[in-house]
Design an enzyme around this catalytic site. Structure first.
Site, PDB file in Angstrom:
ATOM      1  CG  ASP A 116      -7.872  -1.141  -0.068  1.00 19.82           C
ATOM      2  OD1 ASP A 116      -6.942  -0.973  -0.523  1.00 19.82           O
ATOM      3  OD2 ASP A 116      -8.689  -2.031  -0.591  1.00 19.82           O
ATOM      4  CB  SER A 117      -2.721   1.025   1.493  1.00 16.85           C
ATOM      5  OG  SER A 117      -2.768   2.264   0.970  1.00 16.85           O
ATOM      6  CG  ASP A 140      -8.780   1.884  -2.888  1.00  8.66           C
ATOM      7  OD1 ASP A 140      -9.394   1.468  -4.080  1.00  8.66           O
ATOM      8  OD2 ASP A 140      -7.630   1.434  -2.526  1.00  8.66           O
ATOM      9  CE  LYS A 197      -7.025   2.080  -5.859  1.00  5.81           C
ATOM     10  NZ  LYS A 197      -7.000   0.726  -5.637  1.00  5.81           N
ATOM     11  CD  GLU A 201      -7.624  -3.756  -5.146  1.00  8.34           C
ATOM     12  OE1 GLU A 201      -7.041  -3.378  -4.054  1.00  8.34           O
ATOM     13  OE2 GLU A 201      -7.379  -5.394  -5.312  1.00  8.34           O
ATOM     14  CD  GLU A 228      -0.616  -3.134  -6.125  1.00  4.09           C
ATOM     15  OE1 GLU A 228      -1.609  -2.383  -6.246  1.00  4.09           O
ATOM     16  OE2 GLU A 228       0.166  -3.485  -5.180  1.00  4.09           O
TER      17      GLU A 228
END
Ligand code: KIV
Length: 270
Positions: A51-52, A90, A120, A122, A187
């Site tokens: 999602d970056s 993501d 993925k 978070e 991270e």
């Protein structure tokens, strides 16, 4: 490599097996067909459509506005270029914080429509219930612990985690492993804490800003190749300066068009 000497398609078992063999797992993000093809040809193990993309593709200030539709759109393009790499999509903010039934439905939709090999999410212990259900539905799930950019508002900024010890990280890692996640990103964590966590679990840890003790490493495409220049986190190593290369080439093109050098005969139909 396969028995025929070709690079073979990576599966979830390949990724898990690499930790067992002590082989480092190489991961990068990508958001389009052409970039994914280049990374795939280079032999990258895992590609994440992160999602970056909200920041490096759309120019948002955070990852929060990214939608499921955007993730599906970019993952479909990456899938076409990622022939052998293991592909993870993501799940964006809001797509799995909305009750377990909707979370499972959204994860299934992303896998079904995008062609990703896994998704993925978070979070660690706090999302283990959702991870369990998504895994039970037949989806490979990657967790994401430590600094969680989707929780930037709740955390009061992007803050390095694990400075006061690895206890919370160990709890998160164990909860993800127990829920059936095949791996997790760790991270923005001190190297010592990340290494401790890595030794505690059988599933691979993929570090970003978490030191060399992780089972693999991941960076954002636009950071590693020097395309995104708004800021440069300490953990990024730039392997190219493509922003400069592209700017210089664009300036030369502008000069050539203005002066009539381009197009030449070799670029024209005579
Ligand atoms: O969104 C993303 O690109 C990520 C990676 C940096 C791990 O979550």
């Amino acid at each position: 490599m396969s028995v025929h000497g070709e690079i073979s398609k990576k599966t979830v078992n390949t990724i898990i097996g690499m930790k067992e063999k002590g082989e480092k797992i190489t991961c990068l993000t990508a958001y389009d067909y052409t970039s994914a093809k280049i990374l795939d040809e280079a032999g990258i193990d895992l590609i994440l459509v992160g999602d970056s993309l909200g920041m490096v593709i759309n120019g948002y200030e955070s990852t929060l506005p990214v939608t499921i539709e955007e993730i599906i759109y970019h993952t479909k393009a990456v899938r076409k270029g990622a022939k052998n790499s293991f592909l993870v999509a993501d799940m964006p903010f809001g797509s799995y914080q909305c009750g377990q039934d909707e979370a499972v439905a959204n994860c299934l939709r992303v896998v079904k429509e995008s062609g990703a090999n896994g998704i993925k999410l978070e979070g660690g212990a706090e999302i283990s219930g959702i991870v369990r259900r998504v895994v039970a539905a037949g989806v490979n799930v990657m967790g994401h612990i430590g600094l969680k950019p989707q929780s930037v508002n709740a955390m009061g900024g992007y803050k390095i985690q694990g400075k006061n010890g690895p206890e919370q990280l160990i709890e998160d890692a164990a909860a993800l492993e127990e829920a059936g996640a095949f791996s997790f990103v760790i991270e923005g964590v001190t190297s010592k804490s990340a290494e401790t966590v890595t030794k505690k679990v059988k599933i691979p840890t993929i570090g970003i800003g978490a030191g060399k003790g992780c089972d693999g490493q991941i960076l954002v495409f636009h950071d590693i190749f020097g395309i995104y220049t708004d800021f440069r986190p300490k953990f990024v190593k730039r392997y190219a300066n493509l922003a400069k290369t592209i700017r210089d080439a664009a300036e030369e093109y502008i000069k050539d068009v203005k002066s009539g050098v381009f197009p030449g005969e070799e670029n024209s139909f005579l």
